[in-house]
Scaffold this motif. Structure first.
Motif, PDB file in Angstrom:
ATOM      1  N   LEU A 483       0.811  -1.214   0.000  1.00 32.69           N
ATOM      2  CA  LEU A 483       0.000   0.000   0.000  1.00 32.69           C
ATOM      3  C   LEU A 483       0.847   1.269   0.000  1.00 32.69           C
ATOM      4  N   ARG A 484       2.124   1.140   0.257  1.00 31.07           N
ATOM      5  CA  ARG A 484       3.009   2.303   0.350  1.00 31.07           C
ATOM      6  C   ARG A 484       3.089   3.051  -0.983  1.00 31.07           C
ATOM      7  N   TYR A 485       3.128   2.322  -2.089  1.00 30.83           N
ATOM      8  CA  TYR A 485       3.258   2.977  -3.397  1.00 30.83           C
ATOM      9  C   TYR A 485       2.123   3.977  -3.626  1.00 30.83           C
ATOM     10  N   MET A 486       0.886   3.559  -3.435  1.00 28.55           N
ATOM     11  CA  MET A 486      -0.227   4.467  -3.682  1.00 28.55           C
ATOM     12  C   MET A 486      -0.292   5.573  -2.642  1.00 28.55           C
ATOM     13  N   ASP A 487       0.232   5.329  -1.441  1.00 29.16           N
ATOM     14  CA  ASP A 487       0.330   6.423  -0.471  1.00 29.16           C
ATOM     15  C   ASP A 487       1.281   7.501  -0.993  1.00 29.16           C
ATOM     16  N   LEU A 488       2.429   7.088  -1.505  1.00 25.89           N
ATOM     17  CA  LEU A 488       3.380   8.070  -2.050  1.00 25.89           C
ATOM     18  C   LEU A 488       2.812   8.786  -3.263  1.00 25.89           C
ATOM     19  N   ILE A 489       2.044   8.077  -4.062  1.00 20.28           N
ATOM     20  CA  ILE A 489       1.435   8.692  -5.242  1.00 20.28           C
ATOM     21  C   ILE A 489       0.436   9.760  -4.820  1.00 20.28           C
ATOM     22  N   ARG A 490      -0.468   9.421  -3.913  1.00 21.84           N
ATOM     23  CA  ARG A 490      -1.527  10.378  -3.562  1.00 21.84           C
ATOM     24  C   ARG A 490      -1.006  11.525  -2.705  1.00 21.84           C
ATOM     25  N   TRP A 491       0.082  11.291  -1.972  1.00 20.27           N
ATOM     26  CA  TRP A 491       0.690  12.373  -1.199  1.00 20.27           C
ATOM     27  C   TRP A 491       1.634  13.212  -2.054  1.00 20.27           C
ATOM     28  N   ARG A 492       1.800  12.847  -3.310  1.00 18.62           N
ATOM     29  CA  ARG A 492       2.713  13.524  -4.255  1.00 18.62           C
ATOM     30  C   ARG A 492       4.139  13.558  -3.693  1.00 18.62           C
ATOM     31  N   LEU A 493       4.558  12.433  -3.119  1.00 14.12           N
ATOM     32  CA  LEU A 493       5.910  12.328  -2.568  1.00 14.12           C
ATOM     33  C   LEU A 493       6.780  11.348  -3.345  1.00 14.12           C
TER      34      LEU A 493
END
Length: 593
Positions: A483-493
């Motif tokens: 789930l980390r990948y989509m967290d980084l995507i949506r946080w624009r990080l």
């Protein structure tokens, strides 16, 4: 030359229905087309079971054994896949396969839904309601994946013809998002809170939880908060009492699990054997090549609630000591774990049937099955291709994996995630109240429940501080669950962290090598350091995004850069596959491809 039929059109033309038992045995029993099917309730049930295939629930961060890890939590030796190397293009195989599979799934479920709505007397009113709910749940999940990965995509909510599939253009993702909400609303209205024991279908809670995920992925925090709270208010879920136990293959029933795809050896539904080998230590016959990153290890806070660069409890020589208990359940620990345990930095710990100890001086380890010492294949002193950074994943891995067959259920949504989505959404809305702190602390209380430490309770109501806390909490709680990948995507990080970033590993033999260690193979890149430099000779500093800086260790000769990662900004969206665009001129391409 005959005109080719593209993937979407081909799958609209031919629908294969695979039968299964009520417990989601997805092995094919027989097949039929939509023209001569749907004559009995059981045929409708079998058609809907097709929607539960794991192919239609792709994980973010794992292309299989040869390309695992799309984010800063997982490394694969010195290999980088297209996402972390910044080389995704319009022929990226994963983007092509997922596009095909999502439209395959959508086409099948739309056909089933149409048959449900037009059937006459085949289904009871209760069956019709539940089946319609399941179909809408699937459509919500599938369309969510498409818009979060590709942006605007061709959308249709009834089956279309082959000719139409050649001309349909992309639809604004904002419009599709509203349709997704409608799908999940219908699902939550029609589906029960639970089923009789043994049945594993989508539920009301699953519909609400996945609606919250769709909303938070798309930045709609208001909808995410409402959906997550509605799921919480069902009072149907609670956190499993033991964090480590939750992910083992022996744990098949838990009130924390909201939606999963069951696996069992009986029905040959297991984790890919090649992937198992990449996760297992070499002492257990694996390769130890899919590994947690040093960044992940550094991200877990100390038991005083402080990051490692602020806590007086952190010991760089014993990086597992006095740390959040979830760290010891996620990464195989070694060294001293807490004050008074009598262990030193060069101590190992039991993992599966053997001691795990990457320290270069420990060329032999204890086998608990034979009660004897044997060659340690998980140290660079003996095996150059063991874990490149000394770490191995532990989460969900136990002795059941020893025969290279693992039947851990694929958990796709659990209650801890809902609690953290609720807290995050409320924090972003700046609607911080006791419910937000309670949601975070409920997750943290469970993390500490089976340890000798107490949860350092979160009490701050500062939005900036809470944003950091909840994001890091997601990383600690959900590590290894893709789930980390989509967290980084949506946080624009993703570009901030991975563009020009690095992966790090143990230092090769250097000036501070211990001359007393006998090297069995002197031409290996052996990581042998003085006792004062193992494991990390320095404490890495943590930035405002929770990212650790290991360059001081590299500069001091205590670590080495394994890879340099890249993430150009256009990769926040995947490309529309070239094959589809060649056959449908109305499909435009995402910027940068």
């Amino acid at each position: 030359m005959k005109k080719q039929i593209n993937n979407v059109a081909m799958l609209i033309a031919i629908i294969f229905i695979v039968s299964s038992c009520v417990e989601l045995d997805l092995d094919q029993q027989d097949a039929a087309s939509s023209e001569n099917w749907y004559q009995t309730s059981e045929q409708f049930r079998q058609s809907l079971n097709e929607g539960y295939r794991s192919t239609f629930f792709p994980s973010d961060g794992n292309d299989g054994a040869y390309n695992p890890g799309w984010d800063d939590d997982v490394n694969y030796r010195t290999n980088l896949g297209p996402i972390k190397s910044g080389t995704v293009d319009s022929n990226y195989s994963r983007a092509k396969n997922d596009w095909t599979n999502m439209y395959k799934a959508i086409t099948r479920i739309l056909t089933v839904l149409e048959k449900i709505k037009t059937q006459s007397g085949v289904l009871s009113s209760a069956e019709e309601q539940q089946f319609e709910g399941e179909a809408n749940f699937f459509l919500g999940v599938y369309w969510t994946y498409l818009i979060t990965h590709y942006g605007d995509v061709p959308f249709y909510d009834t089956p279309i013809t082959i000719d139409e599939s050649f001309t349909i253009a992309r639809t604004d993702k904002a419009f599709i998002l509203q349709k997704i909400y409608e799908y999940f609303d219908v699902a939550s209205q029609n589906l029960p809170v639970s089923y009789l024991s043994g049945l594993e279908y989508a539920t009301k809670g699953a519909a609400l939880a996945f609606k919250a995920r769709a909303a938070i992925y798309m930045g709609d925090n208001a909808t995410a908060a409402i959906a997550a709270k509605a799921c919480m208010d069902l009072n149907a879920y609670e956190l499993h009492p033991n964090f480590e136990e939750l992910f083992l293959s022996s744990t098949k029933e838990s009130k924390e699990i909201i939606f999963k795809l069951p696996r069992s050896e009986e029905f040959l539904q297991t984790i890919n054997s090649n992937f198992i080998l990449y996760m297992l230590p070499r002492n257990e016959g694996g390769y130890g090549s899919v590994i947690p990153s040093w960044e992940l290890l550094a991200s877990f806070e100390c038991v005083d609630g402080l990051p490692i660069d602020e806590s007086p409890l952190f010991d760089s020589h014993n990086p597992f000591k006095n740390r959040d208990p979830r760290l010891l359940a996620t990464i195989v620990p070694f060294g001293s774990l807490k004050d008074g345990d009598g262990l030193s930095p060069d101590s190992g710990s039991r993992h599966m049937a053997r001691e795990y100890n990457p320290h270069p001086e420990h060329t032999r380890v204890f086998n608990y099955l034979t009660s004897s010492l044997e060659t340690n294949k998980d140290t660079k002193s003996n095996q150059n291709f063991c874990s490149f950074n000394g770490l191995l994943f532990k989460k969900g891995i136990d002795s059941d994996w020893a025969d290279k067959i693992a039947a851990n259920d694929l958990i796709l949504m659990r209650y801890a995630d809902v609690l953290l989505m609720y807290a995050e959404a409320k924090i972003e809305l700046n609607e911080i109240d006791a419910s937000v702190l309670n949601a975070i602390n409920e997750v943290r209380d469970r993390a500490y429940a089976n340890s000798s430490f107490s949860n350092p309770t979160v009490t701050t109501t500062d939005q900036v501080k809470l944003r950091y806390i909840v994001r890091n909490e997601r990383r600690s709680e959900l590590a290894g669950e893709w789930l980390r990948y989509m967290d980084l995507i949506r946080w624009r990080l993703a570009d901030v962290i991975m563009d020009g970033g690095h992966t790090y590993g143990l230092a090769p033999i250097a000036a501070n090598a211990d001359p007393n260690v006998i090297q069995e193979n002197s031409d290996l890149m052996v990581n042998v350091v003085n006792p004062g430099n193992w494991f990390w000779g320095l404490t890495p500093q943590i930035d405002e995004n929770g990212v650790a800086d290991f360059m001081p260790l590299v500069d001091a000769g205590l670590a080495q850069i394994l890879t340099t990662t890249s993430f150009p900004s256009h990769q926040y969206l995947w490309p529309i596959p070239d094959d589809e665009r060649r056959l449908n001129p109305n499909l435009t391409q995402n910027e940068g491809y």
